[in-house]
Write a protein that holds these residues in place. Sequence first.
Motif, PDB file in Angstrom:
ATOM      1  N   PHE A 412     -31.443 -33.277 -22.013  1.00 48.62           N
ATOM      2  CA  PHE A 412     -31.285 -32.950 -20.594  1.00 48.62           C
ATOM      3  C   PHE A 412     -32.323 -31.925 -20.142  1.00 48.62           C
ATOM      4  CE2 PHE A 412     -27.101 -34.306 -22.058  1.00 48.62           C
ATOM      5  CZ  PHE A 412     -26.729 -35.219 -21.081  1.00 48.62           C
ATOM      6  N   ALA A 413     -32.558 -30.892 -20.957  1.00 48.21           N
ATOM      7  CA  ALA A 413     -33.441 -29.795 -20.550  1.00 48.21           C
ATOM      8  C   ALA A 413     -34.875 -30.256 -20.368  1.00 48.21           C
ATOM      9  CB  ALA A 413     -33.373 -28.661 -21.572  1.00 48.21           C
ATOM     10  N   GLY A 414     -35.302 -31.197 -21.188  1.00 47.65           N
ATOM     11  CA  GLY A 414     -36.652 -31.725 -21.032  1.00 47.65           C
ATOM     12  C   GLY A 414     -37.759 -30.843 -21.571  1.00 47.65           C
ATOM     13  N   VAL A 415     -37.410 -29.669 -22.126  1.00 50.05           N
ATOM     14  CA  VAL A 415     -38.406 -28.765 -22.704  1.00 50.05           C
ATOM     15  C   VAL A 415     -37.861 -28.197 -24.010  1.00 50.05           C
ATOM     16  CG1 VAL A 415     -39.442 -28.116 -20.507  1.00 50.05           C
ATOM     17  CG2 VAL A 415     -37.507 -26.805 -21.374  1.00 50.05           C
ATOM     18  N   ASP A 416     -38.772 -27.778 -24.872  1.00 47.27           N
ATOM     19  CA  ASP A 416     -38.388 -27.180 -26.144  1.00 47.27           C
ATOM     20  C   ASP A 416     -39.509 -26.240 -26.589  1.00 47.27           C
ATOM     21  OD1 ASP A 416     -37.195 -26.558 -28.559  1.00 47.27           O
ATOM     22  OD2 ASP A 416     -37.772 -28.436 -29.541  1.00 47.27           O
ATOM     23  N   PRO A 417     -39.235 -24.922 -26.697  1.00 50.77           N
ATOM     24  CA  PRO A 417     -37.933 -24.290 -26.485  1.00 50.77           C
ATOM     25  C   PRO A 417     -37.658 -24.032 -25.007  1.00 50.77           C
ATOM     26  CG  PRO A 417     -39.544 -22.626 -27.077  1.00 50.77           C
ATOM     27  CD  PRO A 417     -40.259 -23.956 -27.164  1.00 50.77           C
ATOM     28  N   ILE A 418     -36.381 -23.739 -24.697  1.00 46.86           N
ATOM     29  CA  ILE A 418     -35.993 -23.333 -23.352  1.00 46.86           C
ATOM     30  C   ILE A 418     -36.103 -21.813 -23.304  1.00 46.86           C
ATOM     31  CG2 ILE A 418     -34.222 -23.452 -21.562  1.00 46.86           C
ATOM     32  CD1 ILE A 418     -32.973 -25.763 -23.267  1.00 46.86           C
ATOM     33  N   VAL A 419     -37.232 -21.318 -22.803  1.00 48.05           N
ATOM     34  CA  VAL A 419     -37.458 -19.874 -22.786  1.00 48.05           C
ATOM     35  C   VAL A 419     -36.587 -19.214 -21.725  1.00 48.05           C
ATOM     36  CG1 VAL A 419     -39.178 -18.059 -22.501  1.00 48.05           C
ATOM     37  CG2 VAL A 419     -39.806 -20.206 -23.615  1.00 48.05           C
ATOM     38  N   SER A 420     -36.565 -19.798 -20.543  1.00 46.17           N
ATOM     39  CA  SER A 420     -35.749 -19.309 -19.438  1.00 46.17           C
ATOM     40  C   SER A 420     -34.924 -20.464 -18.881  1.00 46.17           C
ATOM     41  CB  SER A 420     -36.626 -18.719 -18.329  1.00 46.17           C
ATOM     42  OG  SER A 420     -37.395 -17.645 -18.807  1.00 46.17           O
ATOM     43  N   VAL A 421     -33.778 -20.139 -18.324  1.00 44.44           N
ATOM     44  CA  VAL A 421     -32.886 -21.183 -17.814  1.00 44.44           C
ATOM     45  C   VAL A 421     -33.596 -22.081 -16.807  1.00 44.44           C
ATOM     46  CG1 VAL A 421     -30.770 -21.608 -16.519  1.00 44.44           C
ATOM     47  CG2 VAL A 421     -30.829 -19.818 -18.226  1.00 44.44           C
ATOM     48  N   SER A 422     -34.429 -21.478 -15.969  1.00 47.28           N
ATOM     49  CA  SER A 422     -35.102 -22.265 -14.936  1.00 47.28           C
ATOM     50  C   SER A 422     -36.091 -23.266 -15.510  1.00 47.28           C
ATOM     51  CB  SER A 422     -35.819 -21.336 -13.953  1.00 47.28           C
ATOM     52  OG  SER A 422     -36.802 -20.560 -14.634  1.00 47.28           O
ATOM     53  N   ASN A 423     -36.457 -23.123 -16.791  1.00 49.49           N
ATOM     54  CA  ASN A 423     -37.332 -24.112 -17.423  1.00 49.49           C
ATOM     55  C   ASN A 423     -36.625 -25.452 -17.620  1.00 49.49           C
ATOM     56  OD1 ASN A 423     -38.637 -21.577 -19.641  1.00 49.49           O
ATOM     57  ND2 ASN A 423     -39.382 -22.185 -17.643  1.00 49.49           N
ATOM     58  N   ALA A 424     -35.307 -25.433 -17.740  1.00 51.75           N
ATOM     59  CA  ALA A 424     -34.553 -26.661 -18.003  1.00 51.75           C
ATOM     60  C   ALA A 424     -34.599 -27.568 -16.774  1.00 51.75           C
ATOM     61  CB  ALA A 424     -33.109 -26.320 -18.357  1.00 51.75           C
ATOM     62  N   VAL A 425     -35.031 -28.804 -16.989  1.00 50.82           N
ATOM     63  CA  VAL A 425     -35.129 -29.747 -15.869  1.00 50.82           C
ATOM     64  C   VAL A 425     -33.740 -30.151 -15.397  1.00 50.82           C
ATOM     65  CG1 VAL A 425     -36.067 -31.955 -15.108  1.00 50.82           C
ATOM     66  CG2 VAL A 425     -37.320 -30.577 -16.784  1.00 50.82           C
ATOM     67  N   TYR A 426     -32.847 -30.438 -16.358  1.00 50.87           N
ATOM     68  CA  TYR A 426     -31.467 -30.812 -16.040  1.00 50.87           C
ATOM     69  C   TYR A 426     -30.519 -30.016 -16.922  1.00 50.87           C
ATOM     70  CZ  TYR A 426     -33.963 -34.847 -14.142  1.00 50.87           C
ATOM     71  OH  TYR A 426     -34.837 -35.651 -13.457  1.00 50.87           O
ATOM     72  N   ARG A 427     -29.289 -29.830 -16.433  1.00 49.29           N
ATOM     73  CA  ARG A 427     -28.257 -29.132 -17.196  1.00 49.29           C
ATOM     74  C   ARG A 427     -26.941 -29.894 -17.048  1.00 49.29           C
ATOM     75  NH1 ARG A 427     -28.180 -23.048 -15.181  1.00 49.29           N
ATOM     76  NH2 ARG A 427     -27.006 -22.729 -17.116  1.00 49.29           N
ATOM     77  N   PRO A 428     -26.382 -30.440 -18.136  1.00 51.56           N
ATOM     78  CA  PRO A 428     -25.152 -31.243 -18.023  1.00 51.56           C
ATOM     79  C   PRO A 428     -23.977 -30.394 -17.572  1.00 51.56           C
ATOM     80  CG  PRO A 428     -25.684 -30.822 -20.325  1.00 51.56           C
ATOM     81  CD  PRO A 428     -26.846 -30.326 -19.528  1.00 51.56           C
ATOM     82  N   MET A 429     -23.201 -30.918 -16.656  1.00 54.53           N
ATOM     83  CA  MET A 429     -22.106 -30.153 -16.051  1.00 54.53           C
ATOM     84  C   MET A 429     -20.762 -30.882 -16.102  1.00 54.53           C
ATOM     85  SD  MET A 429     -21.059 -27.492 -14.299  1.00 54.53           S
ATOM     86  CE  MET A 429     -19.398 -27.239 -13.681  1.00 54.53           C
ATOM     87  N   GLY A 430     -20.682 -32.060 -15.483  1.00 61.67           N
ATOM     88  CA  GLY A 430     -19.412 -32.758 -15.350  1.00 61.67           C
ATOM     89  C   GLY A 430     -19.356 -34.020 -16.185  1.00 61.67           C
ATOM     90  N   LEU A 431     -18.145 -34.391 -16.594  1.00 63.57           N
ATOM     91  CA  LEU A 431     -17.903 -35.602 -17.379  1.00 63.57           C
ATOM     92  C   LEU A 431     -16.827 -36.448 -16.704  1.00 63.57           C
ATOM     93  CD1 LEU A 431     -17.649 -33.994 -20.941  1.00 63.57           C
ATOM     94  CD2 LEU A 431     -19.654 -35.143 -19.971  1.00 63.57           C
ATOM     95  N   ALA A 432     -16.992 -37.744 -16.774  1.00 63.20           N
ATOM     96  CA  ALA A 432     -15.959 -38.650 -16.267  1.00 63.20           C
ATOM     97  C   ALA A 432     -16.040 -39.963 -17.019  1.00 63.20           C
ATOM     98  CB  ALA A 432     -16.124 -38.896 -14.767  1.00 63.20           C
ATOM     99  N   GLU A 433     -14.888 -40.611 -17.169  1.00 59.98           N
ATOM    100  CA  GLU A 433     -14.829 -41.911 -17.831  1.00 59.98           C
ATOM    101  C   GLU A 433     -14.669 -42.994 -16.782  1.00 59.98           C
ATOM    102  OE1 GLU A 433     -11.755 -44.306 -20.689  1.00 59.98           O
ATOM    103  OE2 GLU A 433     -12.155 -42.204 -21.214  1.00 59.98           O
ATOM    104  N   GLY A 434     -15.504 -44.035 -16.867  1.00 59.33           N
ATOM    105  CA  GLY A 434     -15.397 -45.149 -15.940  1.00 59.33           C
ATOM    106  C   GLY A 434     -14.302 -46.112 -16.350  1.00 59.33           C
ATOM    107  N   PRO A 435     -13.947 -47.051 -15.477  1.00 60.73           N
ATOM    108  CA  PRO A 435     -12.865 -47.994 -15.785  1.00 60.73           C
ATOM    109  C   PRO A 435     -13.186 -48.907 -16.958  1.00 60.73           C
ATOM    110  CG  PRO A 435     -14.030 -48.634 -13.791  1.00 60.73           C
ATOM    111  CD  PRO A 435     -14.515 -47.268 -14.145  1.00 60.73           C
ATOM    112  N   ASP A 436     -14.467 -49.056 -17.288  1.00 62.58           N
ATOM    113  CA  ASP A 436     -14.863 -49.903 -18.407  1.00 62.58           C
ATOM    114  C   ASP A 436     -15.090 -49.102 -19.681  1.00 62.58           C
ATOM    115  OD1 ASP A 436     -17.170 -48.561 -17.603  1.00 62.58           O
ATOM    116  OD2 ASP A 436     -18.471 -50.221 -18.207  1.00 62.58           O
ATOM    117  N   GLY A 437     -14.846 -47.779 -19.648  1.00 63.28           N
ATOM    118  CA  GLY A 437     -15.046 -46.935 -20.812  1.00 63.28           C
ATOM    119  C   GLY A 437     -16.420 -46.312 -20.911  1.00 63.28           C
ATOM    120  N   SER A 438     -17.290 -46.493 -19.908  1.00 60.50           N
ATOM    121  CA  SER A 438     -18.569 -45.789 -19.881  1.00 60.50           C
ATOM    122  C   SER A 438     -18.319 -44.301 -19.660  1.00 60.50           C
ATOM    123  CB  SER A 438     -19.457 -46.318 -18.751  1.00 60.50           C
ATOM    124  OG  SER A 438     -19.853 -47.649 -18.977  1.00 60.50           O
ATOM    125  N   LEU A 439     -19.235 -43.476 -20.158  1.00 58.62           N
ATOM    126  CA  LEU A 439     -19.159 -42.031 -19.969  1.00 58.62           C
ATOM    127  C   LEU A 439     -20.210 -41.609 -18.954  1.00 58.62           C
ATOM    128  CD1 LEU A 439     -17.931 -39.275 -20.957  1.00 58.62           C
ATOM    129  CD2 LEU A 439     -19.893 -39.145 -22.517  1.00 58.62           C
TER     130      LEU A 439
END
Length: 606
Positions: A412-439
Motif C-alpha cells: 500500500f505504501a508504495g515506498v521502502d523504507p517509509i521515512v515519514s508518514v507522508s511518503n506513503a502513497v496509500y494507507r489501508p483503513m477500512g475492511l468489508a466483506e462482499g456478498p461473494d466473499g471478496s475482501l
Amino acid sequence: MNLEKLKQKGRHRLRFVKSRYLKIFGGGVLFIFTASAWYGGKPNLPKPDADNGGLYLPDGFRAVVVVDSLKGRARHIAVNDNGDIYVKARFHNLNGGYGNIALRDTNGDGKMDIIQPFGKYDGGSYGTAMRVHKGYLYFSSELMVYRTKLNPGELIPDNKLDTIVADVPPYHEHQTKPLAFDNKGHIFVGWGAGSNAGQEKNRVPGSKGVGDPLSADNGNPLLKDHGGIWMFDADKLNQKQGDGVRYATGLRSIVAMDWDPKSKSLYTINHGRDDFRLLWPDIYSQWESAVLPAEEFFKVNQGLNGGWPYYYYDQIKGKKLLNPEFGGDKIKEGDGPKLQKPLIGFPAHFAPNDLLFYHGKQFPERYRNGAFIAFHGATNRAPYPQAGYIVAFVPFKNGVPSGEWEVFADGFAGVDPIVSVSNAVYRPMGLAEGPDGSLYVSDTEKGKIWRIMYPGDKKAFNVSQLAAMQKRKETASNIKNPDEVADNLFKDLPKNSAIYSTYCVSCHQRDGKGDGNRFPPLAQSEWVYDKFRLVYVILNGLKGQVTVKGLPYNEIMPAHGSFLSDEQVAEVATYVKSNFGNLPEIITPADVARIRKVPPPPSAAN
C-alpha cells in the motif's frame, strides 16, 4: 430468466443473476444499474488488475481497484448484499460537505461507475464507522452514531437520519466511535480517551500520571466516561452514554472492533500509547520507543480491563508493565499480572484501524476461521522506518488464535523504507466483506478501494503459497523489528536538527509534512511563515481545531517552553524555517526571549 424453473431442473451452479432497476437522483438524472447476486458455486469475478492494484498478496489471490480517487477520501466501508459500497468520508469539506459516499458498479466489470456523496452532518476527519446491519446503514462522526434506512434496489438511503447514540462536546483525540453488533440486538460503541498516557499535562516530558493504579476509588478521571466500550440497544433512538452499559474499560484508543458470530464474542485491538523516548528520555532508548508498546488484540468479555493508562503490554517480554507516568521503570509490574493479557501483542505503532472476521466461502479454507486486520501505519517509529501499512490475517479456532499472525496484503505504501508518514502513497483503513466473499480494503490518503479475490482452485491452496508473504514479514522495513543500529535513518542528521528529531519528528515527521490527519504539516505551512506565531506555538502549545493548508486538525500541541531553553527553541524554529520548502530565516534566542513575554497574537488562537 426464471430461477424457479432452473432450480426445478436441478441446475445448482447458477452463478450470476443480474437484476436491473431504475433510480432517479436529484437534478433529473436517470441511472440504470446492475446489481449482482450469487447462488452457490463460484462467483463470476471481475477481471483483476494486471498488477493487483500494486499489492503483494499470497499466491493465487488477485485484486482489482474498484475506485481510484474519492474526493472525500475514505475511512471505514461497508458492502451491501447487492454489491453497493458505502464509504465514510474522511473529509466532509472535500466531499461537497457530505459525510458519506455511495458507490455502484452498473456493468459488472468490478469498477464503480456511480459515485454519489450523501448525508450532511457535523463531523471531522476521525469520523469512523460504516456498517450495514439489518436493513440499515449505521455510521458515526466523532460524537454521534447515526443510522438511515436502506431501501431494496436503491443506492442512496432514506434522507431521514436517526441518532442512535449521542456523545457530548468537545471533540478530543482518539474520539472515533467504531461500531459492532452482537446477535442479541446490541450495538457496541468505542469511546477513546483524549490522552496519551493519562498525564497531568498531556504529552509533556516528565509530566506524571493522574490517579492511583492500585485504587479503584482514586483512579484516572478519564476512565469514568472514556477509555472503553459501551453497549447500547441497536434500535433505540437518542441514547446518551448513561443509557448504555460500560462493557469494557482501560482501552486508550479503539478503531478496530468486530463481533465474531462463531464464538459469539466481541473483539478489539487497542492502540498502544506513544512517545516513550520523547517523554521519558532517561528511561527509554530511541529503539525501545520505536518497538514498544504492543498494539493489543483482545477478546472482550464484559468487564474487561485493558490496563490503560496505568499499564502497557511489552510484547517482547510478554508482560504488562507499569507506565513511567505512574512510576514504571521498564521492570515494575504493579498489578499488571492480574490484568487480562492480549491474545496477540502486535508490533508497536502499527495502528490497527479495522477488524473483520471472515464469513465467506470464496477464499480457501484456512481463511474461513479467522480475522483480517487493517494496520493503517502510525507516526511514532522515528528514527526508524515507519511501520504497519498492511492487512494482516490471524487464523482462529474455538474463539482464539490458532497460529501466528500473517501478512495478507502489503504494498500500500508504495515506498521502502517509509521515512515519514507522508511518503506513503496509500494507507489501508477500512475492511468489508462482499456478498461473494471478496475482501474490500479502503485507503485514507487518496480514497482508493481494492477488491481482493481468490479465482483459483481453493482445494489446491497450501502453506507454500504463503512463503513470499512470510519473507516480507521477516524482511520488509515496514513490518520487521528494526535493527537498533543498521536501521536508524537519522544517524547522519545535522546537529542543528537535534531538538526537532527529539521532540517534533514523531508528529510532524522527518519531511515536515505531518501525517495528513492528526498532525499538520510544517512544510510550506502558513503557520510557519510568521516567525512570531511559530515561536509562540512552540513555547505555549495549541489546542482546538485549526486549519492548515486547507485541512482541519484537532490534536493538542504540547507547550515546549517549560522545558526548552531560549537557545533550543531558537534552534528548532530556525531549522523549521530553513527546511521543508519554507523561506529561510534565522531566529535568535533574543527573539524567543522577547516572544515569551508578550501575550498571544490573535492569529495564534484561530
